[in-house]
Scaffold this active site. Structure first.
Site, short mmCIF file in Angstrom:
data_model
loop_
_atom_site.label_atom_id
_atom_site.label_comp_id
_atom_site.label_asym_id
_atom_site.label_seq_id
_atom_site.Cartn_x
_atom_site.Cartn_y
_atom_site.Cartn_z
CB SER A 4 29.33 10.71 55.81
OG SER A 4 28.02 10.22 55.72
CG ASP B 291 26.74 7.24 53.88
OD1 ASP B 291 25.98 7.71 54.73
OD2 ASP B 291 27.68 7.88 53.38
CG HIS C 269 25.17 8.77 59.43
ND1 HIS C 269 24.01 8.60 58.71
CD2 HIS C 269 26.09 9.22 58.53
CE1 HIS C 269 24.20 8.93 57.46
NE2 HIS C 269 25.47 9.32 57.31
#
Length: 500
Positions: free
Chosen positions: A114, A64, A379
C-alpha cells in the site's frame, strides 16, 4: 497511440432507423427486459455531458485491497443482505458515469504494497515498495535519500493553496495509505519514534505520527480520523480504553496533547465524537483505537465506541465544506484489506459494504458540479469467485446449482469464494469436507490453495470510478500515478499549468 471513437445520439438514432428498414430488425428481441436494459444504458451514456468545471473539492476514496473480485462479491453480498437480487444490485460506484483500470505495479514490484500505490495516487510518481512520499531514487531504509527526494502530496499542496484538508481511515491513521497523504519516509513502518533506528532519528528522519501533528503547510490537517492512538502517546501513558496497554512512543511526547495545545480538538471515543461541532473552528484529531479500528462486523463491541466510516466521512465533509476555497479529503476503507489477509471473506465484505455506504453518504452531501469524487483501490487480493453456482446462490455459501452441491474432483463441496493463498489452506493431506459447515459464519476462514499465515496482495489492475468535474478523464487503462494528475488538473490544487 490510443484511438478513440465517438457516436453521437443523432448517429445512433440514424443507425437504428437504417436497421429498421431491414429484415434483421424484425428479429431484434425488443421486448426482452435485458435488451431494453442495454438500450437504456446506451441512451443514458449518449446523453452524458462532460463536466469541465473547476473542481473546488476533491474526495479520493481508497478501498484498501478492494479489487475487482471483491467489488463484485460486495455487490452480490449487499444485495442479498437486503433480500434483493445480488447479481444485478447496484452499488453507488456502479452509478458513476466514468471508469478506468489502474495498473498497480510499483517501481520495483510486480505486486505492490500500500505504500507505493498510495504514494502514486498522492504524488504522481511511482516509488519502491515499503516507502512513502518519495521518488524511486530512495531505497528502503535510506534516510538521507528520503530527505533529499521527498515529493509534495496533493494534501500538502491543498494546504499551501488555502484549502481545507482531511484524512479518514478505519486503519491506523499512520498506516501506509493515510500516511501517504502527509508523510515522507523510507520505511512505511516508522509510525512512531520507537519504530525507528537511532541513526535514522539522528539523521533527521521523523516518525509518521509526528509528521501528521507537525505538518508545516497551511494550518495543518483540519480533520484526521482513524485508529493508531498508540503512535501518539508515550510508553509511560496508559491507554484510555485498553486496560494494561500503553502508548508506543519512547521520546516521552504526547502528540495528542500537543495537538490540543496548538488549538485543536482531540477525541478517542464515540461519545466525544458525537459531541463535536463540525462548524467549530478547531482542527480535529480522532483516534478511536489503540491500533486499527474495529471491523465493521464487530464495531458494536468496541469498549469506547467507534463511529462508522460513513459517520466519519459525513463529519469531515461537513467541517471541510466551511472553507469557501474548497477542500481535499482522502477516505480509506483500510480493514477490507486486513480481513482478506486473514482469509475471512465475511469481514472483507462487511467492511466493503461500510466503505460503499461512506461513498453513498458523500455523494448525497456534495455538489457534484464542483466536487470530483474518485473511488479506487491501491491493490487487489487473491479472492476469487469460483465454480458454476446458480444465480442467487448465497455468495458466502457452498457453490450449488438447482439445489445440488457442486463438487471438486476430490468429491468434496467448495465455497463460491476462496483465496489463492492464505491461512485457509492445508499443509498436506486432504481438503476439509465442508458438508454441513456454516460457511456464512462471521468467523469462517475460506479455503485457500497455498498455505500462508497471511494471504497476499495481487498484481492485477484495479478499477477507478469517477464522477464530477473532469471525471471523464478516467478512461481506458492508466498508470496508477495518473490519478494524481487528473485530481490536480481538475482542481488546480498545485497551481501549475498543465503544460508545466
Amino acid at each position: 497511440m490510443r484511438m478513440r471513437f465517438a457516436l453521437t445520439a443523432g448517429a445512433a438514432s440514424g443507425a437504428l432507423l437504417a436497421m429498421a428498414g431491414t429484415g434483421l430488425a424484425q428479429t431484434l428481441p425488443v421486448s426482452d427486459p435485458y435488451f431494453q436494459q442495454g438500450r437504456d444504458m446506451l441512451l443514458a451514456t449518449l446523453a452524458q455531458q462532460p463536466n469541465t468545471n473547476r473542481a473546488r473539492n476533491v474526495i479520493l476514496f481508497v478501498g484498501d485491497g478492494f479489487g475487482v473480485s471483491t467489488l463484485t462479491a460486495t455487490r452480490i453480498f449487499e444485495g442479498q443482505s437486503q433480500g434483493l437480487d445480488g447479481e444485478s444490485y447496484e452499488l453507488p460506484t456502479d452509478l458513476f458515469p466514468y471508469a478506468a483500470l489502474s495498473r498497480t505495479y510499483s517501481h520495483d514490484g510486480q505486486v505492490s504494497d500500500s505504500a507505493p500505490t498510495a504514494t502514486a495516487m498522492m504524488t504522481g510518481v511511482k516509488a519502491r515498495n515499503d516507502v512513502i512520499g518519495v521518488t524511486a531514487d530512495v531505497d528502503v531504509g535510506d534516510c538521507a535519500a528520503a530527505l533529499a527526494h521527498s515529493v509534495p502530496t496533493l494534501l500538502e499542496l491543498a494546504e499551501i493553496g488555502g484549502r481545507s484538508t482531511g484524512v479518514v481511515s478505519t486503519a491506523r491513521i499512520t498506516h501506509a495509505t493515510p500516511a501517504a497523504t502527509y508523510a515522507h519516509t523510507p520505511v512505511r513502518d516508522w509510525e512512531a519514534d520507537s519504530d525507528m533506528p537511532p541513526e535514522a532519528i539522528a539523521a533527521g528522519c521523523i516518525d509518521i505520527a509526528s509528521q501528521l501533528v507537525g505538518l508545516p503547510y497551511g494550518d495543518g490537517i483540519d480533520v484526521a480520523l482513524g485508529g493508531g492512538r498508540a503512535m501518539f502517546i508515550a510508553a509511560e501513558t496508559a491507554d484510555p480504553e485498553d486496560e494494561g496497554k500503553t502508548g508506543d512512543r519512547t521520546d516521552g511526547r504526547d502528540l495528542t496533547a500537543e495537538w490540543v495545545d496548538a488549538g485543536g480538538a482531540y477525541v478517542w471515543n464515540m461519545a466525544q465524537f458525537a459531541a463535536l461541532d463540525p462548524h467549530g473552528s478547531e482542527r480535529v484529531l480522532g483516534l478511536f483505537n489503540r491500533s486499527h479500528m474495529t471491523y465493521e462486523a464487530d464495531r458494536a463491541t468496541d469498549v469506547g465506541g467507534e463511529p462508522s466510516i460513513a459517520e466519519m466521512t459525513a463529519f469531515a465533509i461537513e467541517k471541510l465544506s466551511r472553507n469557501p476555497d474548497g477542500f481535499f479529503l482522502m477516505v480509506e476503507g483500510g480493514r477490507v484489506d486486513h480481513a482478506s489477509h486473514e482469509g475471512n471473506a465475511y469481514r472483507t465484505l462487511t467492511d466493503a459494504v461500510a466503505f460503499e455506504d461512506a461513498i453513498r453518504t458523500a455523494v448525497g452531501m456534495v455538489d457534484l458540479d464542483e466536487t470530483l469524487i474518485v473511488v479506487t483501490a491501491d491493490h487487489s487480493h487473491t479472492l476469487t469467485i469460483n465454480g458454476y453456482p446458480e444465480r442467487g446462490n448465497p455468495i458466502l455459501g457452498l457453490a450449488a446449482f438447482h439445489g445440488e452441491l457442486l463438487l471438486g474432483d476430490d468429491g468434496l463441496p467448495y465455497t463460491t469464494l476462496s483465496f489463492a493463498n492464505g491461512p485457509g489452506a492445508v499443509q498436506g493431506g486432504a481438503r476439509a469436507d465442508l458438508t454441513g459447515v456454516d460457511t456464512t459464519d462471521p468467523d469462517f476462514v475460506q479455503q485457500a490453495l497455498v498455505p500462508m499465515s497471511s494471504e497476499t496482495h495481487t498484481g492485477e489492475d484495479v478499477s477507478i470510478h469517477a464522477i464530477g468535474p473532469w471525471a471523464h478523464l478516467f478512461q481506458g487503462v492508466v498508470e496508477q500515478n495518473y490519478i494524481f494528475h487528473v485530481m490536480d488538473f481538475a482542481s488546480g490544487i498545485s497551481g501549475r499549468a498543465l503544460s508545466n
